[in-house]
Motif scaffolding. Sequence first.
Motif, PDB file in Angstrom:
ATOM      1  N   PHE A  20       0.783  -1.231   0.000  1.00 37.74           N
ATOM      2  CA  PHE A  20       0.000   0.000   0.000  1.00 37.74           C
ATOM      3  C   PHE A  20       0.818   1.287   0.000  1.00 37.74           C
ATOM      4  O   PHE A  20       0.402   2.270  -0.625  1.00 37.74           O
ATOM      5  CB  PHE A  20      -1.014  -0.042   1.148  1.00 37.74           C
ATOM      6  CG  PHE A  20      -1.922  -1.242   1.050  1.00 37.74           C
ATOM      7  CD1 PHE A  20      -2.888  -1.317   0.060  1.00 37.74           C
ATOM      8  CD2 PHE A  20      -1.767  -2.322   1.907  1.00 37.74           C
ATOM      9  CE1 PHE A  20      -3.700  -2.432  -0.070  1.00 37.74           C
ATOM     10  CE2 PHE A  20      -2.572  -3.439   1.796  1.00 37.74           C
ATOM     11  CZ  PHE A  20      -3.544  -3.499   0.799  1.00 37.74           C
ATOM     12  N   TYR A  23       1.576   1.854  -3.628  1.00 38.14           N
ATOM     13  CA  TYR A  23       0.369   2.306  -4.331  1.00 38.14           C
ATOM     14  C   TYR A  23       0.091   3.779  -4.030  1.00 38.14           C
ATOM     15  O   TYR A  23      -0.277   4.554  -4.928  1.00 38.14           O
ATOM     16  CB  TYR A  23      -0.837   1.465  -3.919  1.00 38.14           C
ATOM     17  CG  TYR A  23      -0.782   0.005  -4.297  1.00 38.14           C
ATOM     18  CD1 TYR A  23       0.006  -0.442  -5.357  1.00 38.14           C
ATOM     19  CD2 TYR A  23      -1.530  -0.940  -3.602  1.00 38.14           C
ATOM     20  CE1 TYR A  23       0.045  -1.776  -5.715  1.00 38.14           C
ATOM     21  CE2 TYR A  23      -1.506  -2.286  -3.948  1.00 38.14           C
ATOM     22  CZ  TYR A  23      -0.710  -2.698  -4.997  1.00 38.14           C
ATOM     23  OH  TYR A  23      -0.676  -4.024  -5.334  1.00 38.14           O
ATOM     24  N   LYS A  24       0.249   4.163  -2.787  1.00 38.40           N
ATOM     25  CA  LYS A  24       0.010   5.557  -2.379  1.00 38.40           C
ATOM     26  C   LYS A  24       0.985   6.495  -3.094  1.00 38.40           C
ATOM     27  O   LYS A  24       0.599   7.551  -3.617  1.00 38.40           O
ATOM     28  CB  LYS A  24       0.167   5.681  -0.860  1.00 38.40           C
ATOM     29  CG  LYS A  24      -0.087   7.080  -0.299  1.00 38.40           C
ATOM     30  CD  LYS A  24      -0.030   7.034   1.247  1.00 38.40           C
ATOM     31  CE  LYS A  24      -0.434   8.380   1.860  1.00 38.40           C
ATOM     32  NZ  LYS A  24       0.624   9.386   1.715  1.00 38.40           N
ATOM     33  N   ARG A  25       2.245   6.090  -3.139  1.00 35.70           N
ATOM     34  CA  ARG A  25       3.279   6.901  -3.809  1.00 35.70           C
ATOM     35  C   ARG A  25       2.935   7.103  -5.287  1.00 35.70           C
ATOM     36  O   ARG A  25       3.003   8.225  -5.805  1.00 35.70           O
ATOM     37  CB  ARG A  25       4.633   6.206  -3.650  1.00 35.70           C
ATOM     38  CG  ARG A  25       5.785   6.877  -4.377  1.00 35.70           C
ATOM     39  CD  ARG A  25       7.049   6.079  -4.139  1.00 35.70           C
ATOM     40  NE  ARG A  25       8.085   6.385  -5.111  1.00 35.70           N
ATOM     41  CZ  ARG A  25       9.200   5.674  -5.242  1.00 35.70           C
ATOM     42  NH1 ARG A  25       9.426   4.631  -4.463  1.00 35.70           N
ATOM     43  NH2 ARG A  25      10.099   6.014  -6.151  1.00 35.70           N
ATOM     44  N   ARG A  27      -0.102   6.748  -6.702  1.00 35.59           N
ATOM     45  CA  ARG A  27      -1.367   7.469  -6.822  1.00 35.59           C
ATOM     46  C   ARG A  27      -1.164   8.973  -6.684  1.00 35.59           C
ATOM     47  O   ARG A  27      -1.808   9.777  -7.363  1.00 35.59           O
ATOM     48  CB  ARG A  27      -2.326   6.944  -5.752  1.00 35.59           C
ATOM     49  CG  ARG A  27      -3.789   7.281  -5.986  1.00 35.59           C
ATOM     50  CD  ARG A  27      -4.684   6.592  -4.960  1.00 35.59           C
ATOM     51  NE  ARG A  27      -4.240   6.868  -3.600  1.00 35.59           N
ATOM     52  CZ  ARG A  27      -3.951   5.924  -2.693  1.00 35.59           C
ATOM     53  NH1 ARG A  27      -4.073   4.645  -3.006  1.00 35.59           N
ATOM     54  NH2 ARG A  27      -3.554   6.270  -1.489  1.00 35.59           N
ATOM     55  N   GLU A  28      -0.238   9.378  -5.813  1.00 33.89           N
ATOM     56  CA  GLU A  28      -0.003  10.794  -5.551  1.00 33.89           C
ATOM     57  C   GLU A  28       0.937  11.445  -6.557  1.00 33.89           C
ATOM     58  O   GLU A  28       0.762  12.616  -6.904  1.00 33.89           O
ATOM     59  CB  GLU A  28       0.572  10.967  -4.138  1.00 33.89           C
ATOM     60  CG  GLU A  28      -0.435  10.637  -3.038  1.00 33.89           C
ATOM     61  CD  GLU A  28       0.172  10.713  -1.650  1.00 33.89           C
ATOM     62  OE1 GLU A  28       1.417  10.835  -1.549  1.00 33.89           O
ATOM     63  OE2 GLU A  28      -0.588  10.631  -0.657  1.00 33.89           O
ATOM     64  N   ARG A  45      -5.394   5.673  -9.496  1.00 37.18           N
ATOM     65  CA  ARG A  45      -6.467   6.505  -8.948  1.00 37.18           C
ATOM     66  C   ARG A  45      -7.828   5.859  -9.204  1.00 37.18           C
ATOM     67  O   ARG A  45      -8.040   5.256 -10.260  1.00 37.18           O
ATOM     68  CB  ARG A  45      -6.460   7.902  -9.582  1.00 37.18           C
ATOM     69  CG  ARG A  45      -5.488   8.870  -8.963  1.00 37.18           C
ATOM     70  CD  ARG A  45      -5.705  10.285  -9.473  1.00 37.18           C
ATOM     71  NE  ARG A  45      -5.726  10.372 -10.931  1.00 37.18           N
ATOM     72  CZ  ARG A  45      -5.238  11.402 -11.627  1.00 37.18           C
ATOM     73  NH1 ARG A  45      -4.699  12.432 -10.996  1.00 37.18           N
ATOM     74  NH2 ARG A  45      -5.303  11.414 -12.943  1.00 37.18           N
ATOM     75  N   ALA A 320      -5.199  -0.137  -5.050  1.00 36.84           N
ATOM     76  CA  ALA A 320      -4.820   1.272  -4.914  1.00 36.84           C
ATOM     77  C   ALA A 320      -6.048   2.171  -4.997  1.00 36.84           C
ATOM     78  O   ALA A 320      -6.211   3.109  -4.213  1.00 36.84           O
ATOM     79  CB  ALA A 320      -3.819   1.657  -5.996  1.00 36.84           C
ATOM     80  N   ARG A 323      -8.172   2.655  -1.885  1.00 39.93           N
ATOM     81  CA  ARG A 323      -7.667   3.490  -0.782  1.00 39.93           C
ATOM     82  C   ARG A 323      -7.415   4.928  -1.252  1.00 39.93           C
ATOM     83  O   ARG A 323      -6.587   5.634  -0.686  1.00 39.93           O
ATOM     84  CB  ARG A 323      -6.393   2.874  -0.205  1.00 39.93           C
ATOM     85  CG  ARG A 323      -6.619   1.502   0.438  1.00 39.93           C
ATOM     86  CD  ARG A 323      -5.429   1.072   1.253  1.00 39.93           C
ATOM     87  NE  ARG A 323      -5.611  -0.241   1.851  1.00 39.93           N
ATOM     88  CZ  ARG A 323      -5.037  -0.639   2.983  1.00 39.93           C
ATOM     89  NH1 ARG A 323      -4.245   0.194   3.649  1.00 39.93           N
ATOM     90  NH2 ARG A 323      -5.242  -1.846   3.465  1.00 39.93           N
ATOM     91  N   ASP A 324      -8.152   5.327  -2.255  1.00 43.58           N
ATOM     92  CA  ASP A 324      -7.987   6.677  -2.801  1.00 43.58           C
ATOM     93  C   ASP A 324      -8.708   7.680  -1.896  1.00 43.58           C
ATOM     94  O   ASP A 324      -9.931   7.624  -1.739  1.00 43.58           O
ATOM     95  CB  ASP A 324      -8.576   6.716  -4.216  1.00 43.58           C
ATOM     96  CG  ASP A 324      -8.276   8.025  -4.935  1.00 43.58           C
ATOM     97  OD1 ASP A 324      -7.989   9.035  -4.257  1.00 43.58           O
ATOM     98  OD2 ASP A 324      -8.332   8.035  -6.180  1.00 43.58           O
ATOM     99  N   ASP A 332      -7.199   4.377   4.837  1.00 38.64           N
ATOM    100  CA  ASP A 332      -6.419   3.259   5.365  1.00 38.64           C
ATOM    101  C   ASP A 332      -6.991   2.717   6.673  1.00 38.64           C
ATOM    102  O   ASP A 332      -6.370   1.873   7.317  1.00 38.64           O
ATOM    103  CB  ASP A 332      -4.961   3.686   5.577  1.00 38.64           C
ATOM    104  CG  ASP A 332      -4.299   4.109   4.273  1.00 38.64           C
ATOM    105  OD1 ASP A 332      -4.499   3.403   3.263  1.00 38.64           O
ATOM    106  OD2 ASP A 332      -3.604   5.138   4.257  1.00 38.64           O
TER     107      ASP A 332
END
Length: 403
Positions: A20, A23-25, A27-28, A45, A320, A323-324, A332
């Motif tokens: 995760f 994925y966050k990295r 997505r941002e 996203r 991913a 958890r947008d 989260d």
Amino acid sequence: MARNDDSINLFGPEMLEDPFPIYKRLRESDPVHWDSARNAWIVTRHRDVMAVMKNRSFSSDRVTSARMRYSEKHKAVFDLLSRIMLQTDDPTHKRLHDLVHSAFTRTAVEEYGDNIRSLCNTLLAPGLQKGEMEFVSEFAAPLPILIISEIVGIPSEEREQIKIWCDAYSTVALNFYVHLSEEQLDYCGAQIAEFSEYLAGKVEAARRAPGSDLISSLVLAADRDHSLDMDELIANCILLLNAGNETTTCLLANGLGLLLKNPDQMAALRADPSLIPDAVEEFLRLEGPIQFLGRVAVEDVSIGDRLIRAGEMVIPVLAAANRDPEIFDRPDTLDVRRGHIHQLGFGTGPHLCAGIQLARFEARIAFEILLERTSAIELTTDALSHTKNFNMRCLEKLPIRLR
């Protein structure tokens, strides 16, 4: 905009336990990311994943392009994969989907509610007697295979072998468009060949003497409409056995794992069992079994600020998107009171997972009985790990103490 390729090593063993943060990295910073190792676009996203999943500019036929990476000796495996409805587009997909829907209507899932309750109690009994159990191997794994085998029409003495064959099939079906080794394909291909031969015998037996099981329903529907040949029947029987099997095991294991890490949420479900259906959706959002899917662009199309060329692979990462923060408050965090959410744990659009109705039904009953029959459930270890099949996210073991 130019393609961007960086040091992220996606879907490797270092991501297995906790993908995760990566994925966050993405997505941002790079939500439509070009990954040269997989020769594919990685989409993270929620809005972009939805756009890919619902846009007819993207094909579900991952087999045609991906099979070229592998040896010709594995032709039979990829021929089978190309016939399952999840790997096809309309009009073939509609024909297969309508047939399977017709068979499921004849073999009503809800009729198995009492059987599911009985099996849950039977599987739970030894653990309650001992005061402990290994939840995955003693409950989460056997329950779905016992239920789907009964629905499909598999005798009890053959179900252990079916589980082995299903594991081999899912390893290939969920990972071939990202990466598989020759060794994996050699082993899994042999298992899938045995599986196909076994099901061919079941189909012929159902033609001679149809029963009320799902294979008989499929055979009757196919013969009535002249809509499926033998190869398509076998391929989609394999799909149905898997759709009602491994994903449900993961849903049960991951869901209980989340509750054990969040005792306040387990207490909320004990206090108000009517929250359990919403909790199941939250489990699918936060720790869904399927991490990603694959699509192939059939024409040039823009997603976000990237131009995707015809023929290029796109990998929408469901885990991913789920958890947008644009869509989910405190993404989260487990919240069994979250209510109606558009989680993508089983996909969306025309290729929504065929087993979702059964998986939700089993999970709801299983968690009702787990909480009904116990006053407390506790982890007996902090050392939890996931199975090695990256795209079937599932706790490998979950040892618990029961009261």
